[in-house]
Design an enzyme around this catalytic site. Structure first.
Site, mmCIF file in Angstrom:
data_model
loop_
_atom_site.group_PDB
_atom_site.id
_atom_site.type_symbol
_atom_site.label_atom_id
_atom_site.label_comp_id
_atom_site.label_asym_id
_atom_site.label_seq_id
_atom_site.Cartn_x
_atom_site.Cartn_y
_atom_site.Cartn_z
ATOM 1 N N HIS A 193 0.825 -1.206 0.000
ATOM 2 C CA HIS A 193 0.000 0.000 0.000
ATOM 3 C C HIS A 193 0.859 1.256 0.000
ATOM 4 C CE1 HIS A 193 -3.910 -2.027 1.666
ATOM 5 N NE2 HIS A 193 -3.508 -2.521 0.506
ATOM 6 N N GLU A 208 0.835 3.889 1.848
ATOM 7 C CA GLU A 208 1.298 4.343 3.163
ATOM 8 C C GLU A 208 2.559 3.595 3.583
ATOM 9 O OE1 GLU A 208 -3.322 4.188 3.410
ATOM 10 O OE2 GLU A 208 -1.718 3.147 2.342
ATOM 11 N N CYS A 252 -5.985 1.406 5.609
ATOM 12 C CA CYS A 252 -6.510 0.130 6.104
ATOM 13 C C CYS A 252 -5.929 -0.148 7.486
ATOM 14 C CB CYS A 252 -6.154 -0.998 5.127
ATOM 15 S SG CYS A 252 -4.410 -1.485 5.164
ATOM 16 N N CYS A 299 -2.083 -0.799 7.479
ATOM 17 C CA CYS A 299 -1.323 0.442 7.344
ATOM 18 C C CYS A 299 -1.440 1.296 8.601
ATOM 19 C CB CYS A 299 -1.766 1.217 6.113
ATOM 20 S SG CYS A 299 -1.226 0.447 4.564
#
Length: 159
Positions: A78, A80, A103, A106
Site C-alpha cells: 500500500h 502508506e 486500512c 497500514c
C-alpha cells in the site's frame, strides 16, 4: 506585490499525493501518500504497487477476486507502507496526506512509524471492519485523522 492565487500547503501536499497515485499500475485502485515534517518539507512519497523486484507485468496478478494467491491482495504494498519504507530516515512526528483512508494494516504501520496526523481525501471503505479497526487504532493511540477539505481548485499538468 506577491501573487494571490497560489495553492496552500494543504492543497500542495494533497496534490502531490494525488500525483503520486498516478504512478500506480493497479487497474482498479490508485492510491498515493505524501509524508510531511513539521517544517512543511516532504519527507517521502508512496503509491500502491508491487514490491521492488517483483515483475508487475508478468508476475503480478491484478485481479480483485478469486483464490487469494491469484489476486493482487497477496502482493501489493500500500502507498502508506511504501511512503514509510521510502523515507531516508525517521518519520516520527510527521503527518501523512493520503488519497484513501488507511486500512488497519497500514494504520498499525503508521502508528509504529510515529506518524501523528493523517489527512485523507476519500473514506471509501467507511464502516467496514477494517476501517473501524483503523479508526480504533488511531483513536486509542492518539493519532489525529481528518478528511481533506477540497477548495474547488482545478490544476492541470501539461506533461
Amino acid at each position: 506585490m506577491k501573487r494571490k492565487n497560489y495553492i496552500s500547503w494543504e492543497e500542495y501536499f494533497m496534490g502531490i499525493a494525488i500525483l503520486s497515485a498516478e504512478r500506480s499500475k493497479d487497474p482498479n485502485s490508485q492510491v498515493g501518500a505524501c509524508i510531511v515534517d513539521k517544517n512543511n518539507r516532504i519527507v517521502s512519497l508512496g503509491y500502491n504497487g508491487a514490491p521492488t523486484g517483483f515483475d508487475d507485468d508478468n508476475d503480478m496478478p491484478w485481479d480483485r477476486e478469486g483464490e487469494f494467491l491469484n489476486t493482487k491482495y497477496a502482493y501489493v504494498c500500500h502507498s502508506e507502507l511504501n511512503a514509510i519504507l521510502n523515507a531516508p530516515g525517521s518519520v516520527k512526528g510527521c503527518k501523512m496526506y493520503v488519497t484513501l483512508f488507511p486500512c488497519n494494516e497500514c494504520a498499525k504501520a503508521l502508528v509504529q512509524a510515529g506518524i501523528t496526523e493523517i489527512i485523507y481525501l476519500c473514506d471509501k471503505y467507511d464502516k467496514t471492519d477494517g476501517n473501524i479497526a483503523s479508526k480504533k487504532i488511531f483513536n486509542t493511540c492518539g493519532i489525529i485523522y481528518r478528511k481533506y477539505k477540497k477548495q474547488g481548485k482545478k490544476l492541470t499538468l501539461d506533461l
